[in-house]
Design a protein around this motif. Structure first.
Motif: not given
Lengths: 312, 328
Positions: B182, B188-189, B328, B325-326, B175, B321-322, B177-178, B319, B185-186
Motif C-alpha cells: 500500500r 506512485r500516486e 484527468r 482517473i489518469n 507483498l 477505471r484506473e 496486498k499488504s 482496470d 502504491k501510495a
C-alpha cells in the motif's frame, strides 16, 4: 459530536488564554506547543520567510493570514520538513524540529495537509485512510509477506478509518478510487487521513480553497471539532469570514515576516494589517491646506489651457 | 506451407525460455514502474550483473554453481544501492536518466578489451552451466504431447524457470496486498502525501528498487543457463524496453500481468515471424526476400501492440477505471 458544555469549555479556555494578550508579533503564549525562532528561507536574492519569533498556543485554533506571496506556505514547508530553512530553530512540544525530515515530523505528531489536495487517486478511499495509521507491522518488508503478523492490526486500523469516514460523511465512498471524488470531498478525505496519524498539531494549508459553499459549513465544523478533541490547529486561509468564524487567534504575515497578532474580531482593523493588505496610507485623508493647494494647481492648469485655446 | 512448424514453435514460445526470461525481467519492472512509479530504464543492467556474476564466478574464479548464484544476487543488490542512493531523493526522471546510462556503462565495461581476461570481451563467457544441468532429474527423452514437447535438458530448465516465475508472482501477490505494498502504491500516486503521513519514502523506494532488481536479475541467470553463454550485447537497452512493453501489454500493477504479457509478446513475435518466413519461402509474397522478414516482423508486431493498446489501453489485466482517473 461532543456536547455543548464541552464545546463551550474548550473554546472558552482557548479564548481565556488569549484574553488581554498584547497584540505584538511574537507575543509569548502561556502554553505553546510550537515555538519558532528566527527562521529564514531565501530563494536566491528573495527572502521568502524571515520570522523572528512565533508561538502557537496548545489547544487553540490559530489562523495564519496574509496577502498573496507573504510566505505562509513556505513557512509551513519549513516547519514540516518539506523544505530546508537557511537558518532558525523551532521546537514542537519542547523537542527541536529543525533539520528533521518530513516523515519524522509527522511521526512526532505534527501533520499537515496541502493547498493542492493530494488524494492518492488510484487507491480507494479506505486505503487512503489506512495509509495514515502509524507503526504498522505490515509495513516492514519481511513481515508484510505473512498476513498473520499484521491482520489483527489491520482490522483495528480499518475500524478506526471507518469511524472517521462516517464522521466525514465519506463512508458511502469507501470502495471508490480517491481520484473519483469531488474537490471538496478530497479536502475532507485529506483531513480525515491526517487524523489517522493521531496528530497533536494539525496544520491545514488553505482548507477551504476550491470547496463549494455547501461543503464549507461541514468543513468548518470538522475543524472546530479538532479543537474539541484536544488537538491544536494551525491553518492558512484567505477567506476572512472563515477566519473570523473559527479561529481563536490570528497571526498576520506579510513579506515573509510576522507583522501582527491578535484576536480575529479586531485583527482586521489593526493598522499594520490594513497597511499590509492595501498598501500604506491608502485612505489617509488629505489635510485642508493640501486640498486647497491641489485645487489651485488644477485651476491654474485649466486657465492656462483655456487661454491657449482662445489665442489660436 | 509448413503449418505444423509454425504452430509448434508458437506454442513452444508461449511456455518456452523466452517467456521465462522476459517474464521475470518484466515482473521486476512491474514492481518498479507499475507499483512504485519508479522509472528504471536499466533493468538490463540487473540481468547483466547477475548473468556475468554467475559466469565469472564459475569459469574464472572456479567457484561452485551456488556461489555464482549468490554472487550474482549480491551484485544486483549492490547495483540497486549504487543507483538508488544518489537518485531516489530526486525527482523521478533523474532515476530514468541515471539507470539508462548505468545500464550502458555496465554493458560497455563487460565488452571492454581492458577487462577481456575477466568478462571475455564481446564474446562473453560460456561453460558455466554444467552444474545446473548435472542436477537434472529428468532421464533423456522427449517430454510432451505429439509434436509439442521438449528434450530433457529444456524441460528441466523450464521446470525450474516456471517455478521461479510462479514463486516471484507469489511474493509480489503477498507483498502488494499488504500494508507494505500500500505504501508503494501510495508513493506512485504522490510521494509528498506519503511523507506527510510519516512514511520514510526513500527507504520504501530503495526496497522496491532492490526487490525489482533482484527478481529482474533472475532473468539474467536464466538467460545464461538456457543459452549456455552470456554476451554483453544481449543486455542492451532493447531488453529493458521489451520488458516495459510486456508490463504495459499485460497491465501494469497486476500480479500476472507481466507473465501473460511476456507470453503474448513472444507468441506474436514467433508466430508473425515464422508465418511471414513461410509465406515468403513459398512465393506468396513475391516482393520480399527471407532476409527482410526479420525487420518486417518487428514492424508488424509493433503494429499489433498499438492495436491492442487502442482497444485495451489498460492492458490485458488492467482496470479501466484506473485509466479513466489518469486521464484527468
Amino acid at each position: 459530536m461532543p456536547d455543548d458544555t464541552m464545546t463551550t469549555s474548550r473554546k472558552a479556555s482557548a479564548l481565556a488564554a488569549f484574553k488581554d494578550m498584547p497584540r505584538e508579533p511574537g507575543v509569548p503564549k502561556p502554553d505553546p506547543i510550537l515555538v519558532v525562532d528566527k527562521v529564514v528561507r531565501r530563494f536566491g536574492g528573495l527572502t521568502a520567510v524571515d520570522v523572528d519569533h512565533v508561538e502557537i498556543q496548545r489547544g487553540s485554533i490559530t489562523a495564519l493570514i496574509g496577502p498573496n506571496g507573504a510566505g505562509k506556505t513556505t513557512f509551513f514547508n519549513q516547519l514540516t520538513g518539506f523544505d530546508t530553512a537557511d537558518a532558525g530553530a523551532w521546537t514542537f512540544n519542547g523537542r527541536a524540529m529543525n533539520g528533521v525530515p518530513a516523515h519524522k515530523v509527522a511521526r512526532n505528531g505534527m501533520v499537515r495537509t496541502f493547498q493542492l489536495t493530494k488524494a492518492l487517486s488510484r487507491l480507494t478511499v479506505l486505503e487512503n485512510m489506512r495509509l495514515g495509521a502509524q507503526k504498522q507491522k505490515g509495513e516492514s518488508f519481511w513481515r508484510a509477506m505473512i498476513p498473520a503478523f499484521w491482520r489483527g492490526q489491520e482490522d483495528e486500523i480499518t475500524e478506526r478509518a471507518e469511524e472517521l469516514l462516517v464522521r466525514f460523511k465519506l463512508d458511502a465512498k469507501r470502495e471508490d478510487f480517491a481520484g473519483s471524488l469531488s474537490g471538496g470531498q478530497r479536502k475532507l478525505l485529506e483531513m480525515a487521513r491526517a487524523l489517522m496519524v493521531e496528530p497533536e498539531l494539525v496544520m491545514l494549508d488553505e482548507p477551504m480553497a476550491g470547496v463549494n459553499p455547501a461543503l464549507t459549513q461541514s468543513l468548518l465544523g470538522h475543524v472546530k471539532d479538532l479543537r474539541e478533541q484536544g488537538m491544536t490547529v494551525l491553518f492558512v486561509e484567505h477567506d476572512m469570514d472563515m477566519v473570523r468564524d473559527i479561529s481563536d487567534w490570528v497571526i498576520v504575515m506579510a513579506q515573509g515576516t510576522v507583522i501582527a497578532e491578535g484576536p480575529p474580531s479586531t485583527i482586521m482593523s489593526d493598522e499594520r494589517v490594513i497597511d499590509a493588505y492595501l498598501g500604506a496610507h491608502h485612505d489617509a485623508p488629505l489635510s485642508d491646506t493640501e486640498l486647497e493647494s491641489q485645487l489651485h494647481e488644477a485651476e491654474a492648469a485649466l486657465e492656462a489651457e483655456i487661454e491657449e485655446e482662445t489665442q489660436k | 506451407m509448413d503449418w505444423l512448424t509454425i504452430i509448434t514453435t508458437t506454442v513452444h514460445a508461449a511456455i518456452g525460455w523466452e517467456s521465462v526470461v522476459y517474464g521475470l525481467a518484466a515482473i521486476g519492472v512491474n514492481i518498479h514502474f507499475g507499483y512504485t512509479g519508479l522509472l528504471n530504464f536499466g533493468q538490463a543492467a540487473f540481468m547483466a550483473v547477475a548473468g556475468y556474476g554467475l559466469a565469472v564466478a564459475v569459469t574464472v574464479m572456479n567457484l561452485p554453481f551456488w556461489m555464482g548464484i549468490v554472487i550474482g544476487l549480491a551484485a544486483a543488490a549492490i547495483l540497486a544501492l549504487l543507483l538508488g542512493i544518489p537518485t531516489l531523493q530526486l525527482r523521478a526522471d533523474y532515476l530514468a536518466i541515471v539507470t539508462i546510462a548505468a545500464a550502458e556503462i555496465v554493458r560497455l565495461v563487460f565488452r571492454s578489451v581492458y577487462f577481456k581476461d575477466i568478462f571475455g570481451g564481446s564474446d562473453g563467457r560460456r561453460g558455466f552451466t554444467g552444474d545446473f544441468y548435472a542436477m537434472n532429474p529428468f532421464p533423456p527423452g522427449h517430454y510432451g504431447i505429439g509434436p509439442f514437447g521438449f528434450d530433457e535438458r529444456v524441460i528441466w530448465f523450464l521446470a525450474v524457470g516456471w517455478s521461479v516465475v510462479l514463486l516471484s508472482c507469489l511474493v509480489v501477490y503477498l507483498l502488494m496486498k499488504s500494508p507494505w505494498g500500500r505504501v508503494l502504491k501510495a508513493i506512485r500516486e504522490d510521494e509528498d502525501a506519503v511523507r506527510a503521513l510519516g512514511k520514510n519514502v526513500f527507504s520504501y523506494k530503495m526496497q522496491s528498487l532492490m526487490l525489482g532488481g533482484i527478481i529482474g536479475c533472475l532473468a539474467g541467470f536464466f538467460y545464461g543457463l538456457y543459452n549456455g553463454a552470456v554476451q554483453p550485447d544481449i543486455f542492451g537497452t532493447e531488453m529493458t524496453f521489451f520488458a516495459y512493453t510486456i508490463v504495459i501489454l499485460g497491465g501494469a500493477a497486476r500480479v500476472f500481468g507481466p507473465v501473460v504479457g511476456a507470453m503474448i509478446f513472444w507468441v506474436l513475435f514467433v508466430f508473425v515471424g515464422n508465418t511471414l518466413a513461410e509465406l515468403v519461402r513459398n512465393g506468396f509474397i513475391p516482393f520480399m526476400t527471407t532476409t527482410q522478414v526479420g525487420p518486417i516482423r518487428y514492424a508488424l508486431v509493433g503494429l499489433g501492440f498499438i492495436l491492442l493498446l487502442v482497444i485495451r489501453p489498460q492492458g490485458i489485466f488492467g482496470d479501466k477505471r484506473e485509466i479513466a482517473i489518469n486521464a484527468r
